[in-house]
Structures are given as structure tokens and as C-alpha cells.
Design a protein around this motif. Structure first.
Motif, PDB file in Angstrom:
ATOM      1  N   ALA A  63      24.525  -9.341   8.939  1.00 31.59           N
ATOM      2  CA  ALA A  63      24.516  -9.992  10.252  1.00 31.59           C
ATOM      3  C   ALA A  63      23.884  -9.088  11.309  1.00 31.59           C
ATOM      4  N   LEU A  64      24.246  -7.786  11.284  1.00 28.42           N
ATOM      5  CA  LEU A  64      23.707  -6.858  12.281  1.00 28.42           C
ATOM      6  C   LEU A  64      22.198  -6.653  12.126  1.00 28.42           C
ATOM      7  N   ILE A  65      21.693  -6.792  10.905  1.00 26.16           N
ATOM      8  CA  ILE A  65      20.245  -6.666  10.700  1.00 26.16           C
ATOM      9  C   ILE A  65      19.507  -7.671  11.568  1.00 26.16           C
ATOM     10  N   PHE A  66      19.940  -8.918  11.527  1.00 27.62           N
ATOM     11  CA  PHE A  66      19.254  -9.967  12.283  1.00 27.62           C
ATOM     12  C   PHE A  66      19.585  -9.913  13.768  1.00 27.62           C
ATOM     13  N   ILE A  67      20.804  -9.495  14.108  1.00 26.82           N
ATOM     14  CA  ILE A  67      21.163  -9.360  15.522  1.00 26.82           C
ATOM     15  C   ILE A  67      20.329  -8.270  16.183  1.00 26.82           C
ATOM     16  N   MET A  68      20.175  -7.124  15.498  1.00 24.67           N
ATOM     17  CA  MET A  68      19.395  -6.024  16.072  1.00 24.67           C
ATOM     18  C   MET A  68      17.907  -6.341  16.076  1.00 24.67           C
ATOM     19  N   PHE A  69      17.435  -7.035  15.029  1.00 28.40           N
ATOM     20  CA  PHE A  69      16.029  -7.441  15.017  1.00 28.40           C
ATOM     21  C   PHE A  69      15.725  -8.331  16.216  1.00 28.40           C
ATOM     22  N   PHE A  70      16.567  -9.333  16.446  1.00 26.25           N
ATOM     23  CA  PHE A  70      16.300 -10.262  17.540  1.00 26.25           C
ATOM     24  C   PHE A  70      16.506  -9.595  18.902  1.00 26.25           C
ATOM     25  N   GLY A  71      17.403  -8.582  18.944  1.00 28.56           N
ATOM     26  CA  GLY A  71      17.546  -7.812  20.178  1.00 28.56           C
ATOM     27  C   GLY A  71      16.243  -7.116  20.545  1.00 28.56           C
TER      28      GLY A  71
END
Length: 527
Positions: A63-71
Motif C-alpha cells: 500500500a505504501l509503495i503506491f501511496i508514496m509513488f502518487f505523493g
């Protein structure tokens, strides 16, 4: 299996409707979803006993992979440049100072040993991007002195450094670690891989002909996962690589970007619901309540002592105003990443980890509930709200582009335009001939251009999508912050064509020396 699917369907739908209702009252997103998780948990209404920290770690990592990518993807560098140095100082050195001061406080005031104190300081070292972004968007909180961009850059980029510290102190407790080498590998490998993969991704996205939007989304998702996994495989920090990858891709122009933004926005929203609900499900309120006193003391220390010391000392060198420093201090919300990193501690050492997890959880809840809810009020009291600004411009998913409709048709042998110049053709008022495709070559016409048999003509009208020409037509509004403002056409680069400029009530075909002015609407073509 069917029961599991039914459970997740109910939870997902419930999350959406509860958030839609409570967000009207300014309740932060993280607080809503965690509360729902606690309601479903072992001390809640539904009594679900879930304490699988290993599985939770793996789910939260994805989940954090995609959250940080989109950040990173949503960070607009053109808006962030004036505050980039101070934001980076807060997200790097600021995390280290926060961890050090928090650890010192935990050791001397809360009487915890140094190992536990440094682990708590590390997991709480970063601020929460999801909550900051949500509050700024929900309240349309445009802030003076580029403070919104400052908070976005800091909160979006400081999680990886908190992760580095957490992993470092976990490794130190195990012994036999070369700290300088570990730190170098974590940062250096991440920066190199994030940069290289981002550049290759953009080259491929622009060069692959006729790539369907759905496959482009799948390709970008694949390169996102590749960036993280390959970096971690080599011993680097996958989150740093992912954030850099997101920034570079998000600040590039490519066909279908608006659709891809919408797709990843949806993916990130689902990941945030998942991660926050899962954290609420993991915690046992009965056990966590035992730590309410030290957690509250630590949260108050972070808010009123540690964070202000770090912010004022770092931002003083950049000559930031007192108002910006005070608001930045208050906006240091702790969030989901802190609790996720504490799960890593639980997996490594269950006894110490349970203490770190529960303290971090309560600190995060209090921080979001108090600091998050009062952020609009504090911004107003400090006179830091920019009434004329638009906070959405600080995000890459804000679009200053408007779709232009086009009509395209081919000149056959019997057409009466053959042999005529553009200036001799009578078109309906408001209709312009903006492009000729001749033998797979794009021609920007002038008044003396002669029309030939087989030409494909593009007029402003209904949608034009000429795949063989590999050309993308769109409008761009020039505002006061635009990079195009006050530039001549020839300065824009050889791959970008200005077909027309709408200036007030006039529509004009520009030449190379035409200067672009504020409020112009450009009809652009890029390939």
C-alpha cells in the motif's frame, strides 16, 4: 472465500460513505478509517481477533509503495521551486533531528531505555502526507508564501528517511552493522535506480506507438513495483526510489496523463482505506489505553517542543517568516506511515515492538484529531490563508488544460480546395484550420500554404485523434505562474507547436517571435 469477499465489499462501501459524511465536519480521513477498523476489531462491535503483524507488514508495504509513488507523482515542481531547499531540509535533516530529540525526551522523561527511545523517535520522525493532502484539498486551504507546497514536499518525501532510521536502529540492535555503508547504500542506490527507471519509463511511454491507456496504466504500475523491488534487492531504500520515480514521471508530459492520474488517484484512495482500516483492526483499545498517559505527554512534546525547535532552527537559515514557521510547526501531523514502521519493530522484536506500536498509534490518533482538525483554524489565526490562491495548483492532478475539439477529413481528388491557399478558403466564423497531415508529416499551415490531394485537414471542431501522426492537441491557459509566460514561441522547444493563440476575443496564428502573455489560451500540439 465468498465470506471474505463479502466482508471486504461491505468494509469498502462503508468506508466511502462514512468518509463522505464525516469529512463535511472536518474529520480527517485517517481518523475515520482507523475508527472503523477499531469498531470491527476484537474490542469493537464485531469482535474480529486479528493480530497477524507479518501479514499486515506485507500488505502495508504494498500500500505504501503506491501511496508514496502518487505523493511524488502529484508534487508540482514548478510550484515548489521557491521552497524546495527548505522542504528538503525538513524532510531529511528534520527527520533526524526529530528522532533524536524525541528519543532524548522518551529516555529522560518517560524513562524508557535508549533502544526503545530511538525506535519510537524513528517511527515518529516523519509527517503524514495523506492527512496533509486531504486537509489542504478538503478545505481548499491555499496558504501564503508557498507554504502548501512546502508542507506537501516535506510530508511526501520524509517517510523514506524515517524508514531508513527505523531499519538502521533495528539493525544496530542486532549488531554487526556498518552504519555509514548502510546509509550510503540506502540513499545512493535509491536515487540512481529511481532516476534511471523514471527516464526509461518516460522514453518508452512516448515512443511506443498507439499504446492503449489501459496498458499504459499497467506498464506504469509495473515500473513502479519494479523500482521498489529492484532497489530493495540491491540494498537500497525502495521508498526513496519510488518517491523520486513518482516526481520525475509526474512532472513529465505524456499522452493520457490525465486518465493515468485519475487511475492512480483511485488506487491510492483504496490503499489508504486498506492501510488505515487494517491498523485499526490490529490495535487493541484495551491494551493501547494503558499507554495513554506517556503517549499523550509525548504527543504534546512533539507538537509544542520538538517540532517547533526543529522547524525554527532549520527554516531560520532560509529567512522564512514567523507565520510560515509557526504554521509549519503546527502542521507536523504524524500519520499512518509511523504506525506501519512500528509494525516492522513488532515483527523484529515482539516485546519492544508492542510498546512502540501502541505508543505510536495513540500519538498518531491524537495528532490527527487535534492538529489536523485545527489546521484550518490555526492557518486563519496566523493570517496565512491566501484568499486569492488555488491550492489545487500545487498538485499535478490539477489541470490548466482544456480539451479542444477538432474535425479531421481528407482532401480527395474531387475536392474544390485542391490548389488553393489557406487564405483563399472561406471557413465558418470561429473555425480555424490548424494542421495539415501530408505523407505522415505534420505541417503547421500559414496563409500561403497550398492544399494538395490526399492532405488530411484538421479544423477546430469535434475530437481529433490522428494516431499515425503521433500528435496530441490540447489547450493551455497561461496564468501568472506559468512557465510559458513572457516567452517567445521559439523558446518553447522543437517538439511543442503553438498552433493558435486566443487572446481576449481574438484568435491569432503566431510566429516564432510572438510573445506569450498572461491569460492567453494556447492551442498546442506535441509529439
Amino acid at each position: 472465500m465468498n465470506n471474505l469477499l463479502l466482508f471486504f465489499a461491505i468494509v469498502l462501501i462503508l468506508c466511502v460513505f462514512v468518509y463522505k459524511f464525516l469529512s463535511k465536519f472536518g474529520v480527517p480521513m485517517l481518523l475515520i478509517f482507523i475508527s472503523l477498523g477499531m469498531i470491527f476489531g476484537e474490542n469493537g462491535i464485531f469482535k474480529i481477533d486479528f493480530n497477524n503483524f507479518e501479514l499486515s507488514r506485507d500488505i502495508c508495504t504494498i500500500a505504501l509503495i503506491f501511496i508514496m509513488f502518487f505523493g511524488g507523482f502529484g508534487t508540482k515542481l514548478s510550484m515548489a521551486r521557491p521552497i524546495l531547499k527548505r522542504a528538503i531540509s525538513l524532510s531529511t535533516l528534520g527527520v533526524f533531528l526529530t528522532a533524536l530529540l524525541s528519543a532524548t525526551f522518551c529516555h529522560y522523561i518517560l524513562n524508557l531505555n535508549w533502544q526503545t527511545s530511538f525506535l519510537i523517535g524513528s517511527v515518529l520522525g516523519s509527517t503524514d502526507a495523506a492527512s496533509v493532502f486531504s486537509i489542504l484539498r478538503t478545505h481548499k486551504l491555499s496558504l501564503k508564501e508557498n507554504t502548501a507546497s512546502l508542507l506537501e514536499i516535506e510530508s511526501g518525501s520524509n517517510d523514506p528517511f524515517a524508514y531508513v532510521l527505523t531499519i538502521t536502529f533495528l539493525s544496530l540492535s542486532a549488531g554487526g552493522i556498518n552504519f555509514p555503508l548502510l546509509l550510503f547504500k540506502q540513499v545512493a542506490f535509491a536515487l540512481v535506480i529511481g532516476y534511471v527507471v523514471a527516464k526509461l519509463t518516460m522514453v518508452l511511454l512516448k515512443r511506443i506507438r498507439n499504446l492503449d491507456i489501459g496498458f499504459a496504466m499497467a506498464f506504469l504500475m509495473g515500473t513502479t513495483l519494479l523500482t521498489y523491488a529492484f532497489t530493495e534487492y540491491l540494498g537500497g531504500n525502495g521508498y526513496i526510489a519510488i518517491y523520486l520515480f513518482g516526481i520525475l514521471v509526474g512532472n513529465s508530459n505524456f499522452k493520457g496523463k490525465s486518465e493515468i492520474v485519475s487511475f492512480f488517484n483511485g488506487v491510492t484512495s483504496i490503499m489508504q482505506m486498506l492501510i488505515f482500516f487494517l491498523l485499526g483492526l490490529l490495535v487493541s483499545p484495551v491494551i493501547a489505553f494503558k499507554y495513554i498517559v506517556p503517549s499523550t505527554i509525548l504527543m504534546l512534546a512533539l507538537t509544542f517542543i520538538v517540532r517547533p525547535i526543529v522547524v525554527f532552527n532549520l527554516m531560520y537559515f532560509f529567512k522564512a517568516s514567523k507565520g510560515q514557521m509557526l504554521l509549519t510547526s503546527w502542521a507536523g501531523l504524524r500519520g499512518a506511515a509511523s504506525v506501519v514502521f512500528s509494525i516492522l519493530v513488532v515483527v523484529a522484536d515482539r516485546e519492544v515492538g508492542n510498546l512502540v506500536f501502541n505508543i505510536s498509534f495513540i500519538v498518531v490518533l491524537l495528532s490527527i484529531a487535534i492538529q489536523g482538525s485545527l489546521l484550518p483554524y490555526v492557518s486563519k489565526k496566523l493570517s496565512m490563508i491566501d484568499e486569492e490562491g488555488n491550492v489545487l495548483k500545487t498538485f499535478n492532478d490539477y489541470s490548466d488544460e482544456e480539451n479542444v475539439n477538432f474535425i479531421s477529413f481528407e482532401i480527395d481528388k474531387a475536392h474544390n480546395w485542391i490548389g488553393k491557399s489557406i487564405k483563399d478558403i472561406q471557413l465558418m466564423p470561429g473555425v480555424l484550420l490548424v494542421l495539415i497531415v501530408r505523407n505522415n508529416t505534420n505541417i503547421i499551415p500559414s496563409g500561403s500554404t497550398i492544399i494538395e490531394t490526399g492532405d488530411k485537414i484538421v479544423l477546430c471542431g469535434s475530437t481529433f485523434d490522428e494516431k499515425n501522426s503521433r500528435i496530441h492537441l490540447y489547450e493551455k491557459i497561461i496564468d501568472k505562474d506559468s512557465d510559458f509566460k513572457e516567452k517567445a514561441i521559439y523558446e518553447l522547444g522543437k517538439n511543442l507547436f503553438v498552433l493558435m493563440i486566443k487572446r481576449g476575443e481574438r484568435a491569432m496564428i503566431p510566429h516564432g517571435n510572438t510573445i506569450i502573455l498572461e491569460n492567453d489560451i494556447l492551442v498546442l500540439a506535441d509529439r
